[in-house]
Design a protein around this motif. Structure first.
Motif, PDB file in Angstrom:
ATOM      1  N   SER A  72       0.746  -1.380   0.002  1.00 51.81           N
ATOM      2  CA  SER A  72       0.041   0.005   0.105  1.00 51.81           C
ATOM      3  C   SER A  72       0.801   1.274  -0.016  1.00 51.81           C
ATOM      4  O   SER A  72       0.577   2.174  -0.710  1.00 51.81           O
ATOM      5  CB  SER A  72      -0.857  -0.175   1.176  1.00 51.81           C
ATOM      6  OG  SER A  72      -0.076   0.185   2.626  1.00 51.81           O
ATOM      7  N   ARG A  73       1.758   1.007   0.761  1.00 49.62           N
ATOM      8  CA  ARG A  73       2.801   2.485   0.627  1.00 49.62           C
ATOM      9  C   ARG A  73       3.520   2.819  -0.540  1.00 49.62           C
ATOM     10  O   ARG A  73       3.853   3.750  -0.964  1.00 49.62           O
ATOM     11  CB  ARG A  73       4.013   2.228   1.883  1.00 49.62           C
ATOM     12  CG  ARG A  73       5.057   3.395   2.028  1.00 49.62           C
ATOM     13  CD  ARG A  73       5.876   2.940   2.911  1.00 49.62           C
ATOM     14  NE  ARG A  73       6.890   4.225   3.004  1.00 49.62           N
ATOM     15  CZ  ARG A  73       6.914   5.530   3.559  1.00 49.62           C
ATOM     16  NH1 ARG A  73       5.570   5.754   4.173  1.00 49.62           N
ATOM     17  NH2 ARG A  73       7.767   6.376   3.607  1.00 49.62           N
ATOM     18  N   MET A  74       4.228   1.486  -1.254  1.00 53.92           N
ATOM     19  CA  MET A  74       4.644   1.666  -2.524  1.00 53.92           C
ATOM     20  C   MET A  74       3.620   2.210  -3.469  1.00 53.92           C
ATOM     21  O   MET A  74       4.128   2.863  -4.191  1.00 53.92           O
ATOM     22  CB  MET A  74       5.173   0.433  -2.827  1.00 53.92           C
ATOM     23  CG  MET A  74       6.481  -0.020  -2.135  1.00 53.92           C
ATOM     24  SD  MET A  74       7.764   1.284  -2.256  1.00 53.92           S
ATOM     25  CE  MET A  74       7.859   1.208  -4.078  1.00 53.92           C
ATOM     26  N   VAL A  75       2.378   1.665  -3.413  1.00 56.29           N
ATOM     27  CA  VAL A  75       1.446   2.062  -4.502  1.00 56.29           C
ATOM     28  C   VAL A  75       1.161   3.481  -4.200  1.00 56.29           C
ATOM     29  O   VAL A  75       0.970   4.170  -5.361  1.00 56.29           O
ATOM     30  CB  VAL A  75       0.279   1.341  -4.489  1.00 56.29           C
ATOM     31  CG1 VAL A  75      -0.956   1.749  -5.449  1.00 56.29           C
ATOM     32  CG2 VAL A  75       0.634  -0.323  -4.768  1.00 56.29           C
ATOM     33  N   LEU A  76       0.769   3.893  -3.068  1.00 54.92           N
ATOM     34  CA  LEU A  76       0.060   5.285  -2.733  1.00 54.92           C
ATOM     35  C   LEU A  76       1.042   6.341  -2.838  1.00 54.92           C
ATOM     36  O   LEU A  76       1.021   7.661  -3.108  1.00 54.92           O
ATOM     37  CB  LEU A  76      -0.628   5.147  -1.629  1.00 54.92           C
ATOM     38  CG  LEU A  76      -1.785   4.279  -1.488  1.00 54.92           C
ATOM     39  CD1 LEU A  76      -2.467   4.556  -0.097  1.00 54.92           C
ATOM     40  CD2 LEU A  76      -2.803   4.559  -2.332  1.00 54.92           C
ATOM     41  N   ARG A  77       2.420   5.993  -2.262  1.00 51.37           N
ATOM     42  CA  ARG A  77       3.577   6.998  -2.312  1.00 51.37           C
ATOM     43  C   ARG A  77       4.357   7.213  -3.480  1.00 51.37           C
ATOM     44  O   ARG A  77       4.990   8.013  -3.759  1.00 51.37           O
ATOM     45  CB  ARG A  77       4.283   6.724  -0.945  1.00 51.37           C
ATOM     46  CG  ARG A  77       3.464   6.938   0.503  1.00 51.37           C
ATOM     47  CD  ARG A  77       3.406   8.510   0.558  1.00 51.37           C
ATOM     48  NE  ARG A  77       4.723   9.021   0.806  1.00 51.37           N
ATOM     49  CZ  ARG A  77       5.106   9.183   1.768  1.00 51.37           C
ATOM     50  NH1 ARG A  77       4.907   8.556   2.944  1.00 51.37           N
ATOM     51  NH2 ARG A  77       6.498   9.981   2.022  1.00 51.37           N
ATOM     52  N   HIS A  78       4.807   5.891  -4.188  1.00 49.97           N
ATOM     53  CA  HIS A  78       5.453   6.010  -5.214  1.00 49.97           C
ATOM     54  C   HIS A  78       4.949   5.543  -6.567  1.00 49.97           C
ATOM     55  O   HIS A  78       5.296   6.475  -7.650  1.00 49.97           O
ATOM     56  CB  HIS A  78       6.679   5.087  -4.816  1.00 49.97           C
ATOM     57  CG  HIS A  78       7.452   5.289  -3.593  1.00 49.97           C
ATOM     58  ND1 HIS A  78       8.191   6.494  -3.564  1.00 49.97           N
ATOM     59  CD2 HIS A  78       7.307   4.696  -2.225  1.00 49.97           C
ATOM     60  CE1 HIS A  78       8.695   6.377  -2.102  1.00 49.97           C
ATOM     61  NE2 HIS A  78       8.331   5.353  -1.672  1.00 49.97           N
ATOM     62  N   ALA A  79       4.325   4.425  -6.725  1.00 48.93           N
ATOM     63  CA  ALA A  79       3.724   3.900  -7.911  1.00 48.93           C
ATOM     64  C   ALA A  79       2.552   4.967  -8.336  1.00 48.93           C
ATOM     65  O   ALA A  79       2.478   5.302  -9.751  1.00 48.93           O
ATOM     66  CB  ALA A  79       3.289   2.643  -7.764  1.00 48.93           C
ATOM     67  N   LEU A  80       1.860   5.386  -7.544  1.00 47.74           N
ATOM     68  CA  LEU A  80       0.600   6.196  -7.968  1.00 47.74           C
ATOM     69  C   LEU A  80       0.947   7.594  -8.736  1.00 47.74           C
ATOM     70  O   LEU A  80       0.488   7.767  -9.772  1.00 47.74           O
ATOM     71  CB  LEU A  80      -0.373   6.296  -6.849  1.00 47.74           C
ATOM     72  CG  LEU A  80      -1.733   6.860  -7.248  1.00 47.74           C
ATOM     73  CD1 LEU A  80      -2.352   6.048  -8.460  1.00 47.74           C
ATOM     74  CD2 LEU A  80      -2.714   7.046  -6.149  1.00 47.74           C
TER      75      LEU A  80
END
Length: 318
Positions: free
Chosen positions: A230-238
Motif C-alpha cells: 500500500s505504501r509503495m502504490v500510494l507514495r511511489h507508484a501512483l
C-alpha cells in the motif's frame, strides 16, 4: 532538433491533427444531414403546397444554392458563433441550444463527480490486490457492463428501479424539482446509467495503468526489501501513474458523448441530445448540424486532451 523541444512539437502536431479532423468532421456532418431523405421546404409547407410555393421557400432558405457554397457559408458562420436560424421555430439556433446545453453539461458534471472517484478507487484497489477475489469480482463486473450497450443499461435501470422497485421515476422531464430529494430522484436514472458505462471503462484502464507501474523494477526492488504494498502504490507508484490514469479518465469520459444521446432519449431528459433527436424528426437542418457539431467537438476535445496528457506525462520525452 533538441530533445527538450520534442514534446512541444508533438503537442503542436496533435493540435494540428485535431484541427484538420474537425474540418473533415464538419464536412461529413453537413453533407450527411443534407442527404437526409425528403425536402425541407415540402415538409414545412405540407403536402398541399404548390410547386411554386416550395420553390419560393427553397430560394428564401438558400437551399437552391450549390451544396459546397452552402457548406462554406455555414462553416464560416459557425466559426463566428452564428449557428443559423431554426427552420421550424424561426428562432436562433444558439438560443434554442443555450438552455439545453446547460442541462447536458450539468448531467455530464454530475456523472463525472460520481464516476471518477468510484472508478479510480476500484481500479487502484483491484491493481493492488491483483489476482484476489476482489480483483476478479471487479473485473467480472466491468467486463459485463462494457459488453452491454448503453440503451440496454438504461432499459435495465428503468425495469429495476422504476418498474419493479418503484423507487425512481422512469422519466426525468416533468418531475417537480421543488426539493433536493426531488432533484436527486430526477437525476438518478440518467446518472446511474451513464456512470455504469463510464466507470467500467475507467476501472479497466486505471487498473492496467497502476499494474504497469507496479511492475517497474524500482517498485519490485522496494517490495523485495520489505516495503508494504500500500505504501509503495500510494507514495511511489501512483504519482508515476498519474499521466496514464488522467489519460484513462479523459478517454472514458469521451463515452459520455455517445451515451448521453441514448440516455437523454430514453429518460426524456431535456438536453442537447434530446433536442437533436427531435430536430431529426422535423428535418430542422441547422439545429441538427449545430447539435452534431457540439457532440463532435466535445468528443474530439476529450480525445485530444487524452493524447496531450500522454505526451506531456511521458518521461522519455522530457
Amino acid at each position: 532538433m533538441t530533445r527538450s523541444f520534442l514534446p512541444y512539437i508533438l503537442v503542436a502536431q496533435r493540435l494540428g491533427i485535431a484541427f484538420v479532423t474537425l474540418i473533415i468532421v464538419s464536412f461529413a456532418v453537413f453533407f450527411a444531414t443534407a442527404m437526409l431523405p425528403g425536402d425541407v421546404a415540402e415538409i414545412l409547407l405540407g403536402q398541399a403546397a404548390t410547386p411554386e410555393a416550395v420553390a419560393g421557400l427553397r430560394e428564401a432558405m438558400g437551399l437552391d444554392e450549390p451544396a459546397l457554397s452552402r457548406f462554406v457559408h455555414w462553416l464560416l458562420g459557425l466559426a463566428q458563433g452564428d449557428m443559423g436560424t431554426s427552420y421550424v421555430n424561426n428562432i436562433e439556433v444558439a438560443e434554442l441550444i443555450g438552455g439545453r446545453l446547460l442541462n447536458s453539461l450539468r448531467l455530464a458534471a454530475v456523472v463525472t463527480l460520481v464516476s471518477v472517484p468510484v472508478a479510480l478507487t476500484l481500479g487502484i484497489c483491484a491493481a493492488m490486490w491483483r489476482g484476489s477475489i476482489f480483483d476478479r469480482l471487479v473485473s467480472l463486473l466491468t467486463i459485463s457492463v462494457v459488453s452491454v450497450p448503453e440503451f440496454m443499461v438504461a432499459t435495465l435501470a428503468v425495469l429495476v428501479f422504476a418498474v419493479w422497485l418503484g423507487w425512481l421515476p422512469a422519466l426525468s422531464y416533468g418531475v417537480e424539482l421543488d426539493s433536493w430529494s426531488a432533484m436527486l430522484r430526477a437525476y438518478a436514472m440518467p446518472v446511474i446509467s451513464l456512470s455504469l458505462v463510464v466507470s467500467a471503462q475507467m476501472i479497466r484502464m486505471s487498473r492496467a495503468a497502476v499494474i504497469e507501474t507496479i511492475n517497474t523494477p524500482y517498485v519490485e526492488m522496494a517490495l523485495l526489501k520489505g516495503a508494504s504494498l500500500s505504501r509503495m502504490v500510494l507514495r511511489h507508484a501512483l504519482p508515476n501513474a498519474l499521466g496514464p490514469i488522467a489519460n484513462a479518465v479523459a478517454l472514458s469520459l469521451s463515452y459520455l458523448v455517445g451515451g448521453v444521446i441514448i440516455v437523454e432519449t430514453i429518460f426524456n431528459y431535456p438536453g442537447v441530445a434530446k433536442l437533436m433527436v427531435d430536430a431529426v424528426s422535423t428535418r430542422d437542418l441547422p439545429l441538427i448540424q449545430s447539435c452534431a457539431m457540439i457532440f463532435c467537438v466535445s468528443y474530439l476535445s476529450l480525445i485530444t486532451l487524452a493524447d496531450l496528457i500522454a505526451i506531456l506525462s511521458n518521461p522519455r520525452l522530457r
